[in-house]
Design an enzyme around this catalytic site. Structure first.
Site, PDB file in Angstrom:
ATOM      1  N   LYS A  25       0.861  -1.179   0.000  1.00 29.00           N
ATOM      2  CA  LYS A  25       0.000   0.000   0.000  1.00 29.00           C
ATOM      3  C   LYS A  25       0.894   1.223   0.000  1.00 29.00           C
ATOM      4  O   LYS A  25       1.531   1.559   0.991  1.00 29.00           O
ATOM      5  CB  LYS A  25      -0.910   0.037   1.231  1.00 29.00           C
ATOM      6  CG  LYS A  25      -1.993   1.103   1.082  1.00 29.00           C
ATOM      7  CD  LYS A  25      -2.498   1.666   2.392  1.00 29.00           C
ATOM      8  CE  LYS A  25      -1.596   2.696   2.985  1.00 29.00           C
ATOM      9  NZ  LYS A  25      -1.506   3.974   2.256  1.00 29.00           N
TER      10      LYS A  25
ATOM     11  N   GLY B 180       7.629   4.942   7.550  1.00 35.46           N
ATOM     12  CA  GLY B 180       6.821   6.149   7.731  1.00 35.46           C
ATOM     13  C   GLY B 180       7.225   6.843   9.014  1.00 35.46           C
ATOM     14  O   GLY B 180       8.326   6.629   9.544  1.00 35.46           O
ATOM     15  N   SER B 181       6.327   7.645   9.536  1.00 32.93           N
ATOM     16  CA  SER B 181       6.660   8.452  10.705  1.00 32.93           C
ATOM     17  C   SER B 181       6.667   7.585  11.978  1.00 32.93           C
ATOM     18  O   SER B 181       6.020   6.534  12.035  1.00 32.93           O
ATOM     19  CB  SER B 181       5.619   9.565  10.869  1.00 32.93           C
ATOM     20  OG  SER B 181       4.341   8.981  11.033  1.00 32.93           O
ATOM     21  N   THR B 182       7.355   8.076  12.987  1.00 35.74           N
ATOM     22  CA  THR B 182       7.414   7.357  14.259  1.00 35.74           C
ATOM     23  C   THR B 182       6.022   7.287  14.887  1.00 35.74           C
ATOM     24  O   THR B 182       5.642   6.242  15.453  1.00 35.74           O
ATOM     25  CB  THR B 182       8.432   8.045  15.191  1.00 35.74           C
ATOM     26  OG1 THR B 182       9.731   7.862  14.602  1.00 35.74           O
ATOM     27  CG2 THR B 182       8.429   7.452  16.584  1.00 35.74           C
TER      28      THR B 182
ATOM     29  N   GLY C 287       4.190   4.625  13.129  1.00 36.68           N
ATOM     30  CA  GLY C 287       4.869   3.362  13.454  1.00 36.68           C
ATOM     31  C   GLY C 287       4.365   2.784  14.774  1.00 36.68           C
ATOM     32  O   GLY C 287       4.157   1.570  14.899  1.00 36.68           O
TER      33      GLY C 287
ATOM     34  N   CYS D  34      14.197  10.899   5.622  1.00 30.16           N
ATOM     35  CA  CYS D  34      14.345  10.473   7.011  1.00 30.16           C
ATOM     36  C   CYS D  34      15.765  10.676   7.530  1.00 30.16           C
ATOM     37  O   CYS D  34      15.989  10.832   8.716  1.00 30.16           O
ATOM     38  CB  CYS D  34      13.959   9.007   7.128  1.00 30.16           C
ATOM     39  SG  CYS D  34      14.812   7.969   5.929  1.00 30.16           S
TER      40      CYS D  34
ATOM     41  N   GLU E 216      11.310  16.137  13.973  1.00 25.06           N
ATOM     42  CA  GLU E 216      11.558  15.936  12.547  1.00 25.06           C
ATOM     43  C   GLU E 216      10.686  16.922  11.769  1.00 25.06           C
ATOM     44  O   GLU E 216       9.456  16.893  11.881  1.00 25.06           O
ATOM     45  CB  GLU E 216      11.192  14.500  12.156  1.00 25.06           C
ATOM     46  CG  GLU E 216      11.529  14.191  10.725  1.00 25.06           C
ATOM     47  CD  GLU E 216      11.131  12.769  10.334  1.00 25.06           C
ATOM     48  OE1 GLU E 216      10.000  12.359  10.633  1.00 25.06           O
ATOM     49  OE2 GLU E 216      11.961  12.081   9.726  1.00 25.06           O
TER      50      GLU E 216
HETATM   51  P1  NAP Z   1       3.228   8.493   7.533  1.00 25.49           P
HETATM   52  O1  NAP Z   1       2.251   9.577   7.683  1.00 25.49           O
HETATM   53  O2  NAP Z   1       3.685   7.783   8.740  1.00 25.49           O
HETATM   54  O3  NAP Z   1       2.574   7.454   6.488  1.00 25.49           O
HETATM   55  C1  NAP Z   1       3.269   6.332   6.000  1.00 25.49           C
HETATM   56  C2  NAP Z   1       2.283   5.365   5.377  1.00 25.49           C
HETATM   57  O4  NAP Z   1       1.462   4.793   6.396  1.00 25.49           O
HETATM   58  C3  NAP Z   1       1.316   5.989   4.390  1.00 25.49           C
HETATM   59  O5  NAP Z   1       1.079   5.074   3.341  1.00 25.49           O
HETATM   60  C4  NAP Z   1       0.086   6.220   5.258  1.00 25.49           C
HETATM   61  O6  NAP Z   1      -1.102   6.426   4.547  1.00 25.49           O
HETATM   62  C5  NAP Z   1       0.081   4.952   6.069  1.00 25.49           C
HETATM   63  N1  NAP Z   1      -0.674   4.997   7.326  1.00 25.49           N
HETATM   64  C6  NAP Z   1      -1.109   6.065   8.026  1.00 25.49           C
HETATM   65  N2  NAP Z   1      -1.725   5.683   9.173  1.00 25.49           N
HETATM   66  C7  NAP Z   1      -1.669   4.332   9.195  1.00 25.49           C
HETATM   67  C8  NAP Z   1      -2.116   3.343  10.127  1.00 25.49           C
HETATM   68  N3  NAP Z   1      -2.731   3.662  11.253  1.00 25.49           N
HETATM   69  N4  NAP Z   1      -1.875   2.043   9.834  1.00 25.49           N
HETATM   70  C9  NAP Z   1      -1.220   1.692   8.712  1.00 25.49           C
HETATM   71  N5  NAP Z   1      -0.790   2.591   7.778  1.00 25.49           N
HETATM   72  C10 NAP Z   1      -1.008   3.897   8.028  1.00 25.49           C
HETATM   73  O7  NAP Z   1       4.556   8.992   6.789  1.00 25.49           O
HETATM   74  P2  NAP Z   1       4.704   9.961   5.531  1.00 25.49           P
HETATM   75  O8  NAP Z   1       4.265  11.339   5.936  1.00 25.49           O
HETATM   76  O9  NAP Z   1       4.107   9.350   4.315  1.00 25.49           O
HETATM   77  O10 NAP Z   1       6.293   9.915   5.337  1.00 25.49           O
HETATM   78  C11 NAP Z   1       7.170  10.677   6.100  1.00 25.49           C
HETATM   79  C12 NAP Z   1       7.738   9.886   7.267  1.00 25.49           C
HETATM   80  O11 NAP Z   1       8.359   8.690   6.800  1.00 25.49           O
HETATM   81  C13 NAP Z   1       8.834  10.648   7.994  1.00 25.49           C
HETATM   82  O12 NAP Z   1       8.641  10.548   9.380  1.00 25.49           O
HETATM   83  C14 NAP Z   1      10.111   9.924   7.589  1.00 25.49           C
HETATM   84  O13 NAP Z   1      11.174  10.038   8.485  1.00 25.49           O
HETATM   85  C15 NAP Z   1       9.634   8.533   7.436  1.00 25.49           C
HETATM   86  N6  NAP Z   1      10.559   7.776   6.573  1.00 25.49           N
HETATM   87  C16 NAP Z   1      11.429   6.886   7.156  1.00 25.49           C
HETATM   88  C17 NAP Z   1      12.355   6.206   6.366  1.00 25.49           C
HETATM   89  C18 NAP Z   1      13.318   5.217   6.962  1.00 25.49           C
HETATM   90  O14 NAP Z   1      13.875   4.430   6.207  1.00 25.49           O
HETATM   91  N7  NAP Z   1      13.561   5.224   8.259  1.00 25.49           N
HETATM   92  C19 NAP Z   1      12.386   6.425   4.995  1.00 25.49           C
HETATM   93  C20 NAP Z   1      11.487   7.339   4.441  1.00 25.49           C
HETATM   94  C21 NAP Z   1      10.568   8.012   5.250  1.00 25.49           C
HETATM   95  P3  NAP Z   1      -1.783   7.921   4.716  1.00 25.49           P
HETATM   96  O15 NAP Z   1      -0.825   8.876   4.112  1.00 25.49           O
HETATM   97  O16 NAP Z   1      -3.079   7.876   4.006  1.00 25.49           O
HETATM   98  O17 NAP Z   1      -1.999   8.178   6.160  1.00 25.49           O
END
Ligand code: NAP
Length: 499
Positions: free
Chosen positions: A183, A235-237, A240, A291, A392
């Site tokens: 997804k 994704g975000s902490t 997570g 990230c 962040e």
């Molecule tokens: P996000 O808001 O955490 O969303 C990540 C994914 O999870 C999206 O597909 C999102 O869909 C989905 N999601 C949201 N709520 C969920 C839930 N309750 N259960 C399952 N899935 C859910 O992150 P983002 O804003 O897209 O990306 C930015 C974040 O990613 C930053 O914090 C960044 O540091 C982190 N990141 C980490 C790495 C790493 O390798 N450590 C790499 C890249 C990015 P929706 O958008 O519809 O909510």
């Protein structure tokens, strides 16, 4: 330009069991590009019903052995074919990624797409190297281990590296015999869809790879689904933590790649030119929506002023522009929402007493007025409790602060809940290795920054995540270890373990 790509886009639906399908609900959503905030595609918007169908397809493909029971060599060849198709369509993928996400085309064509192809190539080769061990156990016994796929994997990806992070999950998961439901972020699903199209062309069997489109609802449904064996989430902490709670009821395996607030530490004996260039790339690459962003630059006090002066000079020269323009250094942020979020941090920095040396707003160029552009922004004299020093931001905003000694640098660097990456710039080999040892982060770069490869493990300490992606470490996340005991004695063991 945008309309052209929207027309070229062949599929905006879920991929379930080898077929492109509408949502059960019939709902769709627009995908909006960030340079002008115009819709560029209309795609299916999934919910729990679509997740049920996709998981059922992945479950059947796994349980019937359609994918896991192919020989490792056969699976590897399919994955290798997919790598070759990514290379064939590299230009289209790079354009699509930049159009949808906003990252400059120079980045997507030179980094995202080649690294994604490389990742599939790497794990294609790995498929045939997955081996167990024989173990020297006591008694008349033969004991060995088997490495087997975990089962049905749910892969959830963020908006910032849609293609590359899909590759980091799909390549090892498929090569090692798992079936997958991915997804992507609803903001940037287009290259994942293109990738799925290429997987079909490569001949990967129906049900081995499924795509469900949509946002939080299908994400949460995947995490909680009883027939999913493992979740790999980037994704975000904050999300997570929700994933961990959602997976708890069925005790799924979970791996998490989460946020960061990386320190990039410059010692006085480092090459100033290199350190400035590395710190700029460290934080402004992909508009800071990364990230690993080295968003806390720590500079030893002897060179602090000269570093800041050069850094600001170079940051001022970065070219903001259309992501599809080859001369663009910094593109627009992915969405209006992300723009507002980043500007909120900038305002909080200004009102909280930090000194802003550069940026802090939109570019003046009227051609960029409709896009989500934020000027590279530099803060100094930042009180340590301010959000810009601790949280962040995920935008082109950096905090530069001085330090006196290596111990002080370590104290500041490690004073965070995150632990994803860190950088060190020095010509002193002892300092370099000591910092590498004592920094609490999953990656430490010395005299370089933001280098990631398919061969080396990537992941975080502390609240930056669980597990490691890439390299041999992916085995841990995408396989289960089974022990097998074979009695070699003439008679079977009695109640007390005696023959
Ligand atoms: P996000 O808001 O955490 O969303 C990540 C994914 O999870 C999206 O597909 C999102 O869909 C989905 N999601 C949201 N709520 C969920 C839930 N309750 N259960 C399952 N899935 C859910 O992150 P983002 O804003 O897209 O990306 C930015 C974040 O990613 C930053 O914090 C960044 O540091 C982190 N990141 C980490 C790495 C790493 O390798 N450590 C790499 C890249 C990015 P929706 O958008 O519809 O909510």
């Amino acid at each position: 330009m945008s309309a052209q790509v929207a027309v070229q886009l062949r599929q905006g639906r879920h991929l379930i069991d080898g077929r492109w399908v509408e949502s059960v609900s019939g709902r769709t959503a627009n995908v909006v590009e960030p340079a002008h905030n115009q819709p560029i595609a209309e795609v299916a918007a999934g919910d729990a019903g679509d997740v049920d169908r996709a998981v059922a397809a992945a479950r059947t493909a796994f349980d019937e052995g359609r994918w896991p029971r192919l020989s490792a060599g056969q699976r590897g060849r399919y994955v290798l074919r997919l790598a070759a198709l990514i290379e064939r369509d590299a230009e289209e993928l790079a354009r699509l990624e930049s159009l949808n996400n906003g990252k400059p085309i120079r980045e997507s064509s030179r980094i995202d797409v080649p690294l994604a192809a490389d990742c599939f190539e790497y794990f294609a080769g790995y498929a045939t190297k997955v081996a167990g061990e024989t173990l020297p156990v006591p008694g008349e016994m033969l004991a060995y281990t088997l490495r087997q796929p975990v089962g049905v994997v749910a892969a959830i990806t963020p908006f910032n590296f849609p293609l590359l992070l899909a590759a980091w999950k799909l390549a090892p998961a498929l090569a090692f015999g798992n079936t997958v439901v991915i997804k992507p972020s609803p903001e940037t699903p287009l290259t994942t869809l293109k990738l799925a199209e290429l997987a079909l062309e490569a001949g990967i069997p129906a049900g081995a790879l499924n795509v469900v489109l949509g946002g939080t609802e299908p994400g949460a449904a995947l995490v909680a689904h009883p027939h999913v064996d493992k979740v790999t989430f980037t994704g975000s902490t904050a999300v997570g933590k929700q994933v961990v709670m959602g997976a708890a009821d069925s005790l799924k395996r979970v791996s998490l790649e989460l946020g960061g607030k990386a320190p990039n530490i410059v010692f006085a004996d480092a090459s100033l030119e290199d350190a400035v260039a590395g710190a700029l790339f460290g934080v402004f690459w992909t508009q800071g929506e990364i990230c690993t962003a080295g968003s806390r630059v720590l500079v030893q006090e002897q060179v602090f002023d000269s570093f800041v002066q050069k850094f600001v000079e170079r940051a001022r020269g970065l070219r903001l522009g259309d992501p599809l323009d080859l001369s663009t250094d910094v593109g627009p942020l992915v969405s209006r929402r992300q723009f507002e979020r980043v500007m909120g941090y900038v305002e909080a920095g200004k009102t909280g007493g930090a000194r802003m040396l550069l940026g802090g707003g939109r570019p003046s160029d009227p051609a960029l007025a409709d896009g989500n552009y934020v000027l590279p922004t530099v803060f100094v004299d930042v009180p340590s409790e301010l959000a810009i020093a601790r949280e962040e931001i995920f935008g082109p905003v950096v905090v530069i602060q001085p330090f006196k000694t290596a111990d002080e640098a370590l104290r500041i660097a490690n004073n965070t809940d995150y632990g994803l990456t860190a950088g060190v710039w020095t010509s002193n080999i002892k300092v370099a290795h000591r910092m590498a040892r004592d920094l609490r982060a999953g990656t430490v770069w010395v005299n370089t920054y933001n280098v990631v490869t398919s061969e080396a493990p990537f992941g975080g300490f502390k609240q930056s995540g669980w597990g490691r992606e890439n390299g041999p470490y992916a085995l841990h996340d995408f396989t289960e270890v089974k022990q097998v005991y074979v009695n070699l004695a003439e008679r079977s063991l009695d109640w007390y373990g005696e023959p």
